[in-house]
Motif scaffolding. Sequence first.
Motif, short mmCIF file in Angstrom:
data_model
loop_
_atom_site.label_atom_id
_atom_site.label_comp_id
_atom_site.label_asym_id
_atom_site.label_seq_id
_atom_site.Cartn_x
_atom_site.Cartn_y
_atom_site.Cartn_z
N GLY A 115 0.81 -1.22 0.00
CA GLY A 115 0.00 0.00 0.00
C GLY A 115 0.84 1.26 0.00
O GLY A 115 0.51 2.24 -0.68
N LEU A 116 1.94 1.25 0.75
CA LEU A 116 2.83 2.41 0.79
C LEU A 116 3.46 2.65 -0.57
O LEU A 116 3.52 3.79 -1.04
N ALA A 170 -4.67 0.87 2.60
CA ALA A 170 -3.37 1.53 2.78
C ALA A 170 -3.05 2.44 1.61
O ALA A 170 -2.50 3.53 1.78
N THR A 176 -2.50 6.60 1.93
CA THR A 176 -1.13 7.09 1.74
C THR A 176 -0.97 7.94 0.49
O THR A 176 -0.09 8.79 0.44
N ALA A 228 0.25 3.76 6.73
CA ALA A 228 -0.04 2.48 6.07
C ALA A 228 -0.15 1.35 7.09
O ALA A 228 -1.04 0.49 6.99
#
Length: 464
Positions: free
Chosen positions: A275-276, A334, A338, A395
């Motif tokens: 996700g980051l 996430a 982000t 995240a």
Amino acid sequence: METYKKAKYCSAAIWVLGFFLLWELVALLLDKGLQDPMAYKKLPYFHQVILEFGNYGSNLVTQAGITLSRAGQGFFWGALAGIVLAVLMDLSGILKKVLMPYVLASQMIPIPGLAPVVFGLVKDIDLSRVVIAAYMTFFPVTISMMRGMSAIDPDSRALLRLCAANKIHEYGKLIFPASLPHLFTGLKLAAPMAVTASVLVDTLSAKDGIGYVLVLPILFGAIMIVLLQSKVIHAIFGLKELQLPLPSQVVEAFFQRLSDICTDMGITLLPAVLGLILGGLIGYGTALLAVRFPRGGYGSLILMTAINSIPVVALATVMNRWFDSALSAKTAVAVVLTMGIMTVNAFKGLCDLRPFALDLMRSYGAETRTVFWKLRLPASLPDVFTALKLGSTTAMMATIISEFFASETAGVGFMIKYSLRVGNQKAVGWAYIVAATILSLALYGAVCLLERHFLRWHVSIRKK
């Protein structure tokens, strides 16, 4: 200038309208095209949401006002605490080394695990919401403010000291003005976090509302552990062991379940990292679009900010309905939380160029691609890594909270929820909170190592 402003507003309106139109079309596809029996629960029609708002508008406005008032108070006190903390750490390198590890670790305590402790301390549910909103606010403000302070050329500070300027003049004439752009970036990121914190606490226990590593830090931590283990803190604040287990109990539970904890940490870490990365790429692409096409792309910044304001509780529930895979659902949450952080920071970095640098590049006939690779990209990297450091904790927190609502019975978040609900399993829950802290510190440390490698030329790294 007036024409440019109108173009930006028109762009924002077009992006927002386009988003709502896409919403309506996807809902139509789910309902009529795919004939999904769960279509209304996955994504209701936008016009139906508007009609429901009309039916419950009065109550929604009242509840929103209650939530916003708590979030606003928490935002103010959290921002103030973040600014003061950043200034104190800038004044004292020793204090920075002592406090920074705990500033980072504090962000990894999930709100569902923190709320009972805060309530046990303040004995007031409304004040608890304000405290937790402030707790969520101070971190992005502190990190952004410290980034602004560290970016100041040491020669500028030395020049002021050469002129016999005292600390008040140094901060008033140089440090605060130079840090303001970074401060406001942190405030913009902190505002939706404060609202999200207030909403999350509302869903847990509300009757109203929308629902670093040196000797000194270790010594400070050791003192706190001694005070906890000797039950001094419990006696001072009137806490019971069920609310805040003893450190020995947490350590014992951690090592007894070490194998299971390591497995759950891996399950939680993967979607947070994915996700980051994906959120960072989408956010940077959006910022680049807004810079390359300022009139048409400006609206994407507003849309990203709006999406980033969605409470993680609501987002996690929706994503769990959209995706059959728990990994996909957690990654999606996430990503959404982000990409807004990256968009705001990257846009600032891409536009924050040295005076006349862009004019100089154009005077040499540099192409747009050359300007990006030689000027805009290097200028944006410090802000990109600031976004990644903020995004790493966000995240991880988003993934853990998503696991509270996921159908999968695994992961750090699920085990925290399960353990804290069982009366004799509170120490296990706090063992998993320690595991979440370790995960976040590891991810944050990895980003810091990458920053030191790629920004060796930047003043904030050189002077270290």
